[in-house]
Scaffold this motif. Structure first.
Motif, short mmCIF file in Angstrom:
data_model
loop_
_atom_site.label_atom_id
_atom_site.label_comp_id
_atom_site.label_asym_id
_atom_site.label_seq_id
_atom_site.Cartn_x
_atom_site.Cartn_y
_atom_site.Cartn_z
N PHE A 147 -1.27 16.58 -7.21
CA PHE A 147 -0.02 16.16 -6.60
C PHE A 147 -0.05 16.34 -5.08
O PHE A 147 0.34 15.44 -4.32
N LEU A 148 -0.54 17.49 -4.61
CA LEU A 148 -0.56 17.75 -3.17
C LEU A 148 -1.49 16.79 -2.44
O LEU A 148 -1.18 16.33 -1.33
N VAL A 149 -2.61 16.46 -3.03
CA VAL A 149 -3.53 15.52 -2.39
C VAL A 149 -2.88 14.15 -2.26
O VAL A 149 -2.95 13.49 -1.21
N LEU A 150 -2.22 13.69 -3.32
CA LEU A 150 -1.59 12.37 -3.27
C LEU A 150 -0.38 12.37 -2.33
O LEU A 150 -0.09 11.35 -1.69
N VAL A 151 0.31 13.48 -2.24
CA VAL A 151 1.39 13.59 -1.25
C VAL A 151 0.83 13.47 0.16
O VAL A 151 1.41 12.80 1.03
N SER A 152 -0.31 14.11 0.39
CA SER A 152 -0.95 14.03 1.71
C SER A 152 -1.36 12.60 2.03
O SER A 152 -1.18 12.11 3.15
N CYS A 153 -1.91 11.91 1.04
CA CYS A 153 -2.29 10.51 1.23
C CYS A 153 -1.07 9.66 1.57
O CYS A 153 -1.11 8.83 2.49
N THR B 166 0.83 -1.21 0.00
CA THR B 166 0.00 0.00 0.00
C THR B 166 0.86 1.25 0.00
O THR B 166 0.56 2.24 -0.68
N LEU B 167 1.92 1.20 0.77
CA LEU B 167 2.82 2.35 0.84
C LEU B 167 3.46 2.62 -0.52
O LEU B 167 3.54 3.77 -0.97
N MET B 168 3.90 1.56 -1.20
CA MET B 168 4.53 1.72 -2.50
C MET B 168 3.53 2.20 -3.56
O MET B 168 3.86 2.98 -4.44
N VAL B 169 2.28 1.70 -3.45
CA VAL B 169 1.25 2.15 -4.39
C VAL B 169 1.01 3.65 -4.23
O VAL B 169 0.92 4.39 -5.22
N SER B 170 0.89 4.10 -3.01
CA SER B 170 0.67 5.53 -2.79
C SER B 170 1.86 6.35 -3.24
O SER B 170 1.71 7.46 -3.78
N ALA C 287 1.77 10.69 2.86
CA ALA C 287 2.28 11.06 4.18
C ALA C 287 1.44 10.41 5.29
O ALA C 287 1.97 9.94 6.31
N TRP C 288 0.14 10.38 5.10
CA TRP C 288 -0.73 9.76 6.10
C TRP C 288 -0.48 8.27 6.20
O TRP C 288 -0.33 7.72 7.30
N TYR C 289 -0.40 7.60 5.06
CA TYR C 289 -0.12 6.17 5.09
C TYR C 289 1.26 5.88 5.67
O TYR C 289 1.46 4.88 6.38
N PHE C 290 2.20 6.72 5.38
CA PHE C 290 3.54 6.51 5.90
C PHE C 290 3.57 6.65 7.42
O PHE C 290 4.24 5.87 8.12
#
Length: 663
Positions: free
Chosen positions: A212-218, A179-183, A220-223
């Motif tokens: 880009f910012l939304v996916l970065v936030s996702c 999941t982390l790699m997918v995000s 960061a949250w998963y991480f």
């Protein structure tokens, strides 16, 4: 007209009508290559690439600058003079003795074995193909970025939905590496879209930045959740229950939905988004609007436009392929999705000469209508192909099939040395500043037309694609009133070639493929021919060229007799208003702003100012927002339409020209 309707009748001289026979006889050209050629055994003895590399290693004193190979440079320099004097000019083709002498000389220097091994494994194999491999990886990454981003968002949404459906108190799966790699993949793909000029042109920068910012936030949250799971004890490695994490999942769910919401207007773009992309992109800042630019004060130009229906020359009205998202895909889609059987041309050989002692010949591939007749009432198309192609290029075949179905005769001039056509003399190798071959060929065709038409005003229309289009435009401008064409139209080409040097995206992503193809063709001519005008060092540098500037520097400029690239580029295209003012026939230049290979500025920063600055020239510039490079795919199924748009534009343009002339 779909490709399935193209006639598959094999056309040869036995099936031709008498009118086609007459035309071929009036051309008065050779059926076979008119000069003696060496046998295949002699050619194979002269030209193998491996022997070329050995020759170059023995003939170039500056192949390696490393301190470990100091002996190589000195020995190679000594062997170079003797080798070149004996073998570079007037060689009998015995390259094997040259190779043996070179190997012996190299082996006498300390550490030479290591150097030769390094050249064999790195310089000869890896170094020339690394630019292509790098460009392939980057281009694939960029082209598939929207698909990858969409799949990532769907995966994250699916994961969150499944997670939210689990019963309270059940253990939920921890945030794993997958999941982390997918995000992270989503972040990288959205970053590619945010920074690539093609996507910025299409959608403007703000939605791409938001995605880009939304996916970065996702990510960061998963991480953070992943790190939390690593700190958990072995008895509680899984994430907390839904009750404890519902708010966190809700936040992530909302971010994924926001990413999806931003992605939708990106994928389903509007004309307004394309227009706003001009201001956001440095490459397209100040780009002209789509449309036809011409001088309304010129009678011929105004008459052509008045008789040229707008619906036959527009592309940005929704007729394009909607799932081809950028100029990259609009270039590649017809290239990969559309294949035709080889057109059954009839070949004739035309002797050409730039100086009295030159004995060369170029090939003219001629296509007649399916019934084998040559019609003097129909214009003849005189076609120049792309940079490394020939008469069997898909877009050339498509054009020939369509126009011969419309009862036109089509003649394709093959650039010297391409399509494996012979070149006898190294000083006669091709370069794109030479327009004398076009002059000779067009004159021969025009002479045959005049012998047949009996006073009828049959037209000879020049058509050029990519580099062939630039050559046509260059010929029209430089020949002035002596131009043998009656009108011309060129696609994905321009009139200011030196501007192309500033198109860095093309240099890094597309030119390595074109350069490799061209490099292989040129090196295939053999050392003896290349050394007629090139030094050994230039030949070696040519074998390592990674972009078109290097090709110009190490081959085309010296082959054309110039000591720098700028002077060569001045010869390749008109480049000046003074030359453009020489244009004596209607010339239409067709260019897509999203062309990934040719920079749109080669038509000028302001096309309207360009056409109005010319005193009497009937130059017209047709600009489309989309289309790619010699692409312009049509419909949801571009394989059903091929390159029809270019044929339709050409046919309607020629009809308009004829209407003006007749009136």
């Amino acid at each position: 007209m779909p490709p399935s309707s193209f006639s598959t009748q094999h056309q040869d001289e036995q099936t031709l009508h008498s009118t086609a026979y007459d035309f071929l006889n009036h051309l008065d050209l050779f059926e076979d290559y008119p000069y003696p050629l060496p046998s295949k055994d002699a050619i194979n003895e002269i030209a193998p690439k491996k022997r070329m590399w050995d020759y170059l290693k023995s003939s170039t004193p500056d192949l390696s600058s490393s301190s470990s190979s100091g002996g190589l440079a000195a020995v190679a320099a000594l062997s170079s003079n003797a080798v070149l004097q004996q073998h570079s000019r007037g060689s009998d083709g015995n390259i094997s003795s040259l190779m043996n002498a070179s190997t012996k000389a190299l082996s006498s220097s300390p550490g030479s074995d290591d150097v030769v091994m390094e050249l064999s494994t790195w310089s000869e194999v890896a170094e020339p193909i690394i630019p292509c491999l790098s460009a392939l990886v980057r281009l694939t990454y960029v082209i598939f970025a929207p698909v990858t981003t969409t799949l990532v968002i769907c995966y994250l949404l699916g994961s969150l939905i499944n997670n939210s459906k689990s019963k309270e108190g059940e253990k939920q799966k921890s945030v794993g590496v997958v999941t982390l790699m997918v995000s992270l993949t989503g972040v990288l793909s959205s970053f590619a879209m945010m920074t690539d000029e093609m996507y910025i042109l299409e959608y403007s920068r703000p939605p791409l930045v938001g995605l880009f910012l939304v996916l970065v936030s996702c990510f960061a949250w998963y991480f953070s959740l992943y790190l939390s799971s690593l700190r958990c004890s072995s008895a509680a490695k899984s994430l907390p229950s839904l009750k404890k994490t519902s708010s966190r999942s809700g936040v992530t769910y909302a971010m994924a939905l926001a990413a999806l919401g931003i992605l939708m207007p990106v994928l389903f773009r509007t004309e307004e988004s394309v227009g706003s992309g001009y201001a956001s992109s440095s490459l397209w800042s100040g780009a002209p609007a789509a449309g036809l630019y011409y001088d309304k004060s010129k009678r011929v130009s105004a008459g052509i436009v008045a008789n040229w229906p707008e619906e036959t020359r527009v592309y940005d009205d929704g007729r394009g392929t909607p799932w081809a998202l950028t100029g990259d895909t609009r270039t590649l889609v017809p290239f990969f999705a559309y294949k035709l059987s080889d057109y059954p041309y009839i070949r004739r050989w035309l002797p050409v000469s730039d100086h009295p002692n030159e004995t060369e010949a170029i090939a003219l591939d001629i296509g007649f209508p399916p019934d084998g007749k040559h019609r003097i009432s129909k214009p003849i198309y005189f076609v120049l192909h792309g940079v490394t192609g020939g008469s069997q290029d898909e877009f050339v075949k498509d054009f020939c099939y369509r126009e011969t179905q419309n009862n036109h005769t089509v003649i394709v001039m093959i650039t010297r040395g391409l399509m494996q056509t012979p070149i006898k003399n190294g000083e006669s190798l091709f370069h794109f500043g030479r327009i004398s071959d076009v002059t000779t060929a067009a004159t021969a065709v025009k002479r045959a037309m005049s012998r047949m038409t009996s006073g009828e005003n049959q037209k000879l229309i020049g058509v050029g694609f990519s580099m062939g289009g630039q050559t046509v435009a260059n010929y029209v401008a430089r020949s002035g009133k002596k131009c043998q064409l009656d009108a011309a139209i060129v696609f994905s080409a321009g009139v200011y070639s030196h501007i192309q040097l500033s198109y860095q995206r093309s240099t890094s992503l597309w030119q390595p493929f074109l350069v490799k193809s061209m490099r292989d063709i040129i090196l295939g001519f053999g050392v003896d021919k290349l050394r007629a005008k090139l030094t050994a060092s230039q030949v070696w540098s040519l074998s390592r060229a990674a972009n078109w500037y290097e090709m110009d520097k190490f081959y085309f400029a010296p082959q054309a007799g110039h000591d720098n690239v700028e002077r060569y580029l001045d010869e390749v295209s008109p480049n000046t208003d003074a030359l453009l003012s020489n244009i004596s026939i209607p010339l239409c230049v067709v260019m897509a702003l999203d062309d990934p290979i040719a920079y749109w500025k080669i038509i000028g920063d302001d096309p309207q100012s360009v056409v109005e600055s010319l005193d009497k020239s009937d130059l017209m510039i047709l600009v489309t927002k989309r289309g790619g490079h010699v692409g312009w795919p049509l419909g949801m199924h571009p394989s059903l339409n091929g390159y029809r748009w270019m044929s339709d534009v050409t046919s309607s343009f020629v009809s308009a020209v004829e209407s003006v002339v007749q009136s």
